[in-house]
Motif scaffolding. Structure first.
Motif, PDB file in Angstrom:
ATOM      1  N   VAL A 156       9.678  17.514  -7.512  1.00  0.00           N
ATOM      2  CA  VAL A 156      10.914  16.752  -7.671  1.00  0.00           C
ATOM      3  C   VAL A 156      10.361  15.123  -6.514  1.00  0.00           C
ATOM      4  O   VAL A 156      11.390  14.447  -6.673  1.00  0.00           O
ATOM      5  N   LEU A 157       9.416  15.372  -5.719  1.00  0.00           N
ATOM      6  CA  LEU A 157       8.467  13.947  -5.960  1.00  0.00           C
ATOM      7  C   LEU A 157       7.676  13.795  -6.554  1.00  0.00           C
ATOM      8  O   LEU A 157       6.441  14.243  -6.875  1.00  0.00           O
ATOM      9  N   VAL A 158       7.040  12.509  -6.371  1.00  0.00           N
ATOM     10  CA  VAL A 158       6.209  12.280  -6.988  1.00  0.00           C
ATOM     11  C   VAL A 158       5.824  10.513  -6.350  1.00  0.00           C
ATOM     12  O   VAL A 158       6.577   9.817  -6.592  1.00  0.00           O
ATOM     13  N   VAL A 159       4.521  10.120  -6.067  1.00  0.00           N
ATOM     14  CA  VAL A 159       4.056   9.261  -4.883  1.00  0.00           C
ATOM     15  C   VAL A 159       2.995   8.493  -5.624  1.00  0.00           C
ATOM     16  O   VAL A 159       1.986   9.213  -5.500  1.00  0.00           O
ATOM     17  N   ARG A 160       3.358   7.556  -6.539  1.00  0.00           N
ATOM     18  CA  ARG A 160       1.984   6.698  -6.998  1.00  0.00           C
ATOM     19  C   ARG A 160       1.732   5.552  -5.658  1.00  0.00           C
ATOM     20  O   ARG A 160       2.223   4.237  -6.614  1.00  0.00           O
ATOM     21  N   ASP A 161       0.569   5.640  -6.259  1.00  0.00           N
ATOM     22  CA  ASP A 161      -0.462   4.044  -5.377  1.00  0.00           C
ATOM     23  C   ASP A 161       0.626   3.594  -4.008  1.00  0.00           C
ATOM     24  O   ASP A 161       0.835   2.639  -4.413  1.00  0.00           O
ATOM     25  N   LEU A 162       1.088   4.296  -3.437  1.00  0.00           N
ATOM     26  CA  LEU A 162       1.667   3.976  -2.415  1.00  0.00           C
ATOM     27  C   LEU A 162       0.820   2.848  -1.447  1.00  0.00           C
ATOM     28  O   LEU A 162      -0.284   3.301  -0.624  1.00  0.00           O
ATOM     29  N   HIS A 163       1.498   2.208  -0.893  1.00  0.00           N
ATOM     30  CA  HIS A 163       0.457   0.768  -0.015  1.00  0.00           C
ATOM     31  C   HIS A 163       1.890   0.541   1.295  1.00  0.00           C
ATOM     32  O   HIS A 163       3.411   0.375   0.579  1.00  0.00           O
ATOM     33  N   LYS A 164       1.522   0.251   2.213  1.00  0.00           N
ATOM     34  CA  LYS A 164       2.474  -0.309   3.182  1.00  0.00           C
ATOM     35  C   LYS A 164       1.601  -0.549   4.359  1.00  0.00           C
ATOM     36  O   LYS A 164       0.715  -0.124   5.207  1.00  0.00           O
ATOM     37  N   HIS A 165       1.897  -2.121   4.493  1.00  0.00           N
ATOM     38  CA  HIS A 165       1.470  -2.966   5.056  1.00  0.00           C
ATOM     39  C   HIS A 165       1.751  -3.314   6.230  1.00  0.00           C
ATOM     40  O   HIS A 165       3.653  -3.614   6.026  1.00  0.00           O
ATOM     41  N   PHE A 166       2.047  -3.822   7.332  1.00  0.00           N
ATOM     42  CA  PHE A 166       2.614  -4.761   8.738  1.00  0.00           C
ATOM     43  C   PHE A 166       2.012  -5.320   8.840  1.00  0.00           C
ATOM     44  O   PHE A 166       0.749  -5.968   8.769  1.00  0.00           O
ATOM     45  N   ALA A 167       2.987  -6.739   8.974  1.00  0.00           N
ATOM     46  CA  ALA A 167       2.501  -7.572  10.179  1.00  0.00           C
ATOM     47  C   ALA A 167       1.558  -7.480  11.237  1.00  0.00           C
ATOM     48  O   ALA A 167       2.600  -7.126  12.051  1.00  0.00           O
ATOM     49  N   GLY A 168       0.486  -7.701  11.958  1.00  0.00           N
ATOM     50  CA  GLY A 168       0.129  -7.660  13.254  1.00  0.00           C
ATOM     51  C   GLY A 168      -0.279  -8.638  14.106  1.00  0.00           C
ATOM     52  O   GLY A 168      -1.023 -10.196  12.950  1.00  0.00           O
ATOM     53  N   GLY A 169      -0.281  -9.067  15.341  1.00  0.00           N
ATOM     54  CA  GLY A 169      -0.862  -9.860  16.037  1.00  0.00           C
ATOM     55  C   GLY A 169       0.237 -11.265  16.420  1.00  0.00           C
ATOM     56  O   GLY A 169       1.571 -10.865  15.457  1.00  0.00           O
ATOM     57  N   SER A 170      -0.747 -12.040  16.248  1.00  0.00           N
ATOM     58  CA  SER A 170       0.119 -13.177  16.979  1.00  0.00           C
ATOM     59  C   SER A 170      -0.386 -14.753  17.292  1.00  0.00           C
ATOM     60  O   SER A 170      -1.837 -14.591  17.210  1.00  0.00           O
TER      61      SER A 170
END
Length: 337
Positions: A7-21
């Motif tokens: 049903v689900l296949v996740v491959r090399d998933l990346h999630k980056h957020f910008a932080g700081g100021s």
């Protein structure tokens, strides 16, 4: 795993957020998810477990496309949904729904229970009004709520009743995949048990697959078919439930299981307690190599420089990301301090 297509296949998933100021020392990148691979078979419950801050909820949000992945692919029923537009995602949402941690904040306080559960049917143009009313009543009955609850508002319900409403709303369209993000952690222990039993009954009757996100090892042992252990944005071990609890391979998994509460005092006295040093590193500045090496009691020099791949060294269905796990020696034995 069955012979059917996943049903689900996740491959090399990346999630980056910008932080700081710029006013506080400049911008930086928070690597919340940094190379995750997952597969869920039809009718399977995959438990995703790890410390707070390891990126579990972000994985779930990317799968449901509440967040857009930075890179990698998310294939739902054979279709890559990681880059499609909101308009293209709309019909896909019939097949993937989310149950959130806090049932009160996830329900619209201005809508009645009947309106909340019927909203997915209305949004997707399912049937006439009378048909939708009937389906809402059937779904409420399935989750153990009386017909009289239909006209009540969320503030008139208990925490357990609200989570039953959230389950009914998530399942009324018959999705193929449910993402359950800490769905019982905000409830009393006695209520947790009833919701978990209800969840298993619904999963057996309706046959949906599920990514069950939690930090509670007793819950994940009760609910899951397979378990994936996550640390600082990466999966470090995946195995069948029975295998993982009987023979944990990764030092981090061993430490987690040693910290789980046990009801029998005799068992508590007999087992070794592995206490990890230090805190979880920041995802904005993760360690090089194996991310666990800064806290691992058996780390070697190679751990600080080389990132171990998630591979099935001892068994194909039990992949582990650790340099010390070999086919000859098996798992590293972590001794209590």
């Amino acid at each position: 795993m069955t012979g059917e297509n996943p049903v689900l296949v996740v491959r090399d998933l990346h999630k980056h957020f910008a932080g700081g100021s710029r006013l506080r020392g400049g911008r930086h990148t928070v690597r919340a998810v940094d190379g995750v691979d997952l597969t869920i078979a039809p009718g399977e419950v995959l438990g995703l477990v790890g410390e707070s801050g390891s990126g579990k909820s972000t994985v779930g949000r990317c799968i449901a496309r509440l967040e857009t992945p930075t890179s990698g692919t998310v294939e739902l029923l054979g279709r890559d949904v990681s880059r499609i537009s909101r308009r293209e995602m709309r019909p896909v949402r019939r097949d993937v729904h989310v149950v959130f941690q806090d049932p009160y904040s996830s329900l619209n306080p201005r809508m009645t229970v009947g309106q909340i559960v019927g909203e997915p049917l209305r949004q997707h143009g399912e049937g006439e009004r009378r048909d939708r009313t009937r389906r809402v009543g059937e779904m409420l009955e399935r989750v153990g709520l009386r017909e009289q609850m239909r006209t009540r508002y969320p503030h008139e319900l208990s925490g357990g009743q609200r989570q039953r409403v959230a389950l009914a709303r998530a399942l009324v369209l018959g999705p193929r995949l449910l993402v359950a993000d800490e769905p019982v952690s905000a409830l009393d222990v006695s209520v947790q048990a009833s919701i978990l039993n209800l969840f298993l009954d619904l999963q057996r009757d309706l046959g949906f697959s599920c990514l069950f996100i939690t930090h509670d090892l007793s819950v994940v042992e009760f609910i899951s078919d397979r378990i994936a252990v996550m640390y600082l944005g990466r999966i470090v071990e995946t195995a069948r439930r029975e295998t993982l609890f009987a023979d944990p391979q990764h030092p981090y998994t061993q430490a987690l299981l040693s910290a789980a509460p046990v009801p029998d005092p005799a068992d508590v006295r007999r087992r070794e307690r592995i206490v990890l040093s230090g805190d979880l590193p920041s995802p904005s500045d993760p360690p090089s190599g194996c991310r666990f090496h800064t806290r691992c009691p058996v780390a070697i020099d190679r751990c600080a420089t080389d990132n171990p791949p998630l591979t099935g060294v001892t068994a194909p269905d039990h992949p582990v990301a650790c340099h010390l796990v070999t086919a000859e020696s098996g798992r590293p034995r972590v001794a209590a301090p």
